[in-house]
Design a protein around this motif. Structure first.
Motif, PDB file in Angstrom:
ATOM      1  N   ARG A  50      -7.508   8.462   2.117  1.00 21.53           N
ATOM      2  CA  ARG A  50      -7.339   9.923   2.222  1.00 21.53           C
ATOM      3  C   ARG A  50      -6.641  10.459   0.979  1.00 21.53           C
ATOM      4  O   ARG A  50      -5.882   9.748   0.334  1.00 21.53           O
ATOM      5  N   LYS A  51      -6.891  11.743   0.692  1.00 21.60           N
ATOM      6  CA  LYS A  51      -6.347  12.331  -0.523  1.00 21.60           C
ATOM      7  C   LYS A  51      -4.818  12.376  -0.479  1.00 21.60           C
ATOM      8  O   LYS A  51      -4.160  12.186  -1.497  1.00 21.60           O
ATOM      9  N   GLY A  80      -5.073  -1.816  -6.318  1.00 19.29           N
ATOM     10  CA  GLY A  80      -5.512  -1.354  -4.995  1.00 19.29           C
ATOM     11  C   GLY A  80      -6.699  -0.411  -5.079  1.00 19.29           C
ATOM     12  O   GLY A  80      -7.278  -0.179  -6.140  1.00 19.29           O
ATOM     13  N   CYS A  81      -7.039   0.144  -3.920  1.00 14.40           N
ATOM     14  CA  CYS A  81      -8.299   0.880  -3.778  1.00 14.40           C
ATOM     15  C   CYS A  81      -8.465   2.053  -4.739  1.00 14.40           C
ATOM     16  O   CYS A  81      -9.568   2.323  -5.215  1.00 14.40           O
ATOM     17  N   MET A  82      -7.377   2.777  -5.018  1.00 15.60           N
ATOM     18  CA  MET A  82      -7.506   3.929  -5.931  1.00 15.60           C
ATOM     19  C   MET A  82      -8.038   3.509  -7.292  1.00 15.60           C
ATOM     20  O   MET A  82      -8.724   4.272  -7.967  1.00 15.60           O
ATOM     21  N   MET A  83      -7.703   2.272  -7.696  1.00 14.67           N
ATOM     22  CA  MET A  83      -8.091   1.826  -9.040  1.00 14.67           C
ATOM     23  C   MET A  83      -9.568   1.479  -9.136  1.00 14.67           C
ATOM     24  O   MET A  83     -10.086   1.222 -10.217  1.00 14.67           O
ATOM     25  N   GLN A  84     -10.257   1.447  -7.993  1.00 11.61           N
ATOM     26  CA  GLN A  84     -11.700   1.187  -8.023  1.00 11.61           C
ATOM     27  C   GLN A  84     -12.467   2.470  -8.319  1.00 11.61           C
ATOM     28  O   GLN A  84     -13.683   2.473  -8.314  1.00 11.61           O
ATOM     29  N   PHE A 332      -4.658   6.684  16.238  1.00 11.57           N
ATOM     30  CA  PHE A 332      -4.361   7.197  14.898  1.00 11.57           C
ATOM     31  C   PHE A 332      -5.312   8.370  14.684  1.00 11.57           C
ATOM     32  O   PHE A 332      -6.530   8.204  14.819  1.00 11.57           O
ATOM     33  N   THR A 333      -4.749   9.525  14.371  1.00 12.08           N
ATOM     34  CA  THR A 333      -5.590  10.717  14.234  1.00 12.08           C
ATOM     35  C   THR A 333      -5.509  11.227  12.799  1.00 12.08           C
ATOM     36  O   THR A 333      -4.435  11.227  12.195  1.00 12.08           O
ATOM     37  N   PHE A 334      -6.644  11.611  12.270  1.00 13.68           N
ATOM     38  CA  PHE A 334      -6.696  12.010  10.865  1.00 13.68           C
ATOM     39  C   PHE A 334      -7.437  13.326  10.702  1.00 13.68           C
ATOM     40  O   PHE A 334      -8.429  13.579  11.399  1.00 13.68           O
ATOM     41  N   LEU A 335      -6.963  14.141   9.751  1.00  8.23           N
ATOM     42  CA  LEU A 335      -7.736  15.307   9.327  1.00  8.23           C
ATOM     43  C   LEU A 335      -8.780  14.785   8.358  1.00  8.23           C
ATOM     44  O   LEU A 335      -8.436  14.009   7.447  1.00  8.23           O
ATOM     45  N   TYR A 336     -10.029  15.190   8.507  1.00  8.59           N
ATOM     46  CA  TYR A 336     -11.055  14.729   7.576  1.00  8.59           C
ATOM     47  C   TYR A 336     -10.627  15.078   6.139  1.00  8.59           C
ATOM     48  O   TYR A 336     -10.210  16.194   5.854  1.00  8.59           O
ATOM     49  N   SER A 337     -10.728  14.097   5.260  1.00  9.79           N
ATOM     50  CA  SER A 337     -10.326  14.280   3.868  1.00  9.79           C
ATOM     51  C   SER A 337     -11.542  14.002   2.978  1.00  9.79           C
ATOM     52  O   SER A 337     -12.179  12.957   3.107  1.00  9.79           O
TER      53      SER A 337
END
Ligand code: 5AD
Ligand code: SF4
Length: 439
Positions: A50-51, A80-84, A332-337
């Motif tokens: 997520r952002k 980690g994932c951001m670096m991909q 676990f609840t998330f706002l769509y990002s």
């Protein structure tokens, strides 16, 4: 001795990767730092799901400019994932020039080489592209706890849910060989590990990339035979791949914990289709019925996204309805990002933040009473707890978990950490239980 500090963002996969990074650094002579001021190398292990998580990382990296100015020998590294994501790497190399080493999710094993290269040249080192698709079995991990451990059983994800960045950051699905997994868990058991959590993005499809017929259910049965292991957990399941064989194990294997985390994401068939989840709400409800028929005490938890593109009030009502029908122990609840590069990012009808927030709030109001209701069922019961740590708020209080994953607080001596003890539940709250040690 040089000192390291790792800051971890995101899921258990990342937490476990950080345990591996810690093992690698200690094997080349580093020791853990207590604070960032004391560290010779700081590593950010990042999450791109997520952002909001990305923004937090970028904020904290920016804050380290001053420390790097004061301590020019400090090595600052991000993985980690951001670096991909190319755009993020470009942003960091141009806007955060104080970052020295950038490496990808598949290149953890190369860290000693990368540190070496940076120390020799003083130039920013970027190493993202994986050269070798084989699973590296040589890396061990410095586990946070001796009595409960994460174990990777597979890497990557081939599902391409339309909102999700993981298939792009973690690559194609690959299963570890069962022999390697079993050997790792046997070794853990021999040093006192009682609980294992098997990790994969979609554990229910474990085995598909092996050159023989061997399923996730087979793996659990083999792990169940290992002496010393008392509890088996796993994360994360995909409803489309859950097998009858696995469901049957809930009624058969006492070490398999009374907990199933089964992300549903939405209760609307239209949205599930747009998400590319490949099941309907009816399929999901049937799975829950089958699981509860085999194990009525099982706790069921989930992940839900609100505000996926095109989600109407009616779609959202379908989610609320599904939540009421299932009765989740927690979610676990998330706002769509919006994640650039995923199909959903390009979909029309992106939902306004105000609407997302309102739905999120309403979802909480439906979810929370279930948490309390399920927890109240424990009142007066004696349950087995794996004691994890001393409570952060009160040093006389210990915390641990039931087989169903409920967090329990009770008074006891810290020598019990790592032990399985019986606790009588005296108080139930929405998120936690309180109890008394049974002598
Ligand atoms: N926006 C919001 N939530 C997301 N998740 C994954 N991608 C996104 C996204 N783009 C959630 C899903 C998944 C959990 C780990 O994170 O619910 O199950
Ligand atoms: Fe993302 Fe879907 Fe894979 Fe889970 S199964 S990691 S949500 S693409």
């Amino acid at each position: 001795m040089k000192k390291y500090l790792i800051k971890t963002f995101g899921c258990q996969m990342n937490e476990h990767d950080s345990e591996k990074i810690s093992w690698i650094l200690e094997s080349i002579g580093y020791e853990q730092a207590e604070s960032q001021e004391e560290a010779d190398i700081i590593i950010f292990n990042t999450c791109a799901v997520r952002k909001s998580a990305e923004d937090r990382v970028l904020g904290q990296i920016g804050e380290l400019k001053a420390l790097k100015r004061e301590k020019p020998d400090l090595i600052l590294s991000i993985c980690g994932c951001m670096m991909q994501r190319e755009d993020i790497v470009e942003y960091i190399t141009s806007k955060h020039k104080h970052v020295d080493i950038i490496f990808g999710t598949n290149n953890i094993h190369k860290l000693p080489q990368l540190i070496n290269r940076y120390e020799k040249t003083g130039q920013t080192v970027v190493d993202i592209v994986e050269e070798n698709r084989e699973i590296d079995e040589s890396i061990e991990a410095n586990r946070k706890y001796s009595f409960k451990s994460f174990v990777n059983i597979m890497y990557g994800c081939d599902n391409f849910c339309t909102y999700c960045i993981v298939p792009y950051t973690r690559g194609r699905e690959r299963s570890r060989e069962p022999e390697n997994i079993i050997a790792e868990i046997e070794k853990l058991a021999s040093t006192g590990c009682k609980e294992v959590t098997l990790l994969g993005q979609n554990v229910n499809s474990y085995g598909k990339t092996l050159d023989r017929d061997y399923s996730f259910a087979n793996l659990i049965e083999d792990i169940h035979k290992i002496d010393g292991i008392k509890r088996i957990r796993f994360m994360t399941s995909h409803p489309k791949d859950i097998s009858d064989d696995l469901i049957k194990l809930y009624g058969k294997l006492d070490k398999l914990c009374d907990h199933l985390h089964l992300p549903v994401q939405s209760g609307s068939n239209k949205i599930l289709k747009a998400m590319n989840r490949k099941y309907t709400r009816e399929d999901y409800l049937k799975i829950i019925d089958r699981v509860r028929a085999v194990n009525p005490d099982i706790s069921i938890t989930t992940d839900i996204i609100v505000g996926f593109p095109g989600e109407t009030e009616e779609d959202f009502e379908d989610t609320l309805d599904l939540v009421r029908k299932v009765g989740f122990d927690s979610a676990f609840t998330f706002l769509y990002s919006v994640r650039e590069g995923t199909p959903a990012a390009k979909m029309e009808d992106q939902i306004d933040m105000e609407v997302k927030n309102d739905r999120f709030q309403r979802l909480m109001e439906v979810l929370h009473p279930f948490g309390l209701e399920f927890n109240k069922k424990y009142l007066g019961k004696e349950v087995e707890i794996l004691v994890e740590e001393v409570s952060k708020n009160n040093e006389k209080v210990l915390t641990g978990r039931t087989t169903s994953g409920k967090l329990v607080h009770f008074e006891g001596d810290k020598s019990l950490i790592g032990e399985l003890v019986d606790v009588k539940i005296t108080k139930a709250k929405t998120f936690t239980l309180e109890g008394e040690l049974v002598k």
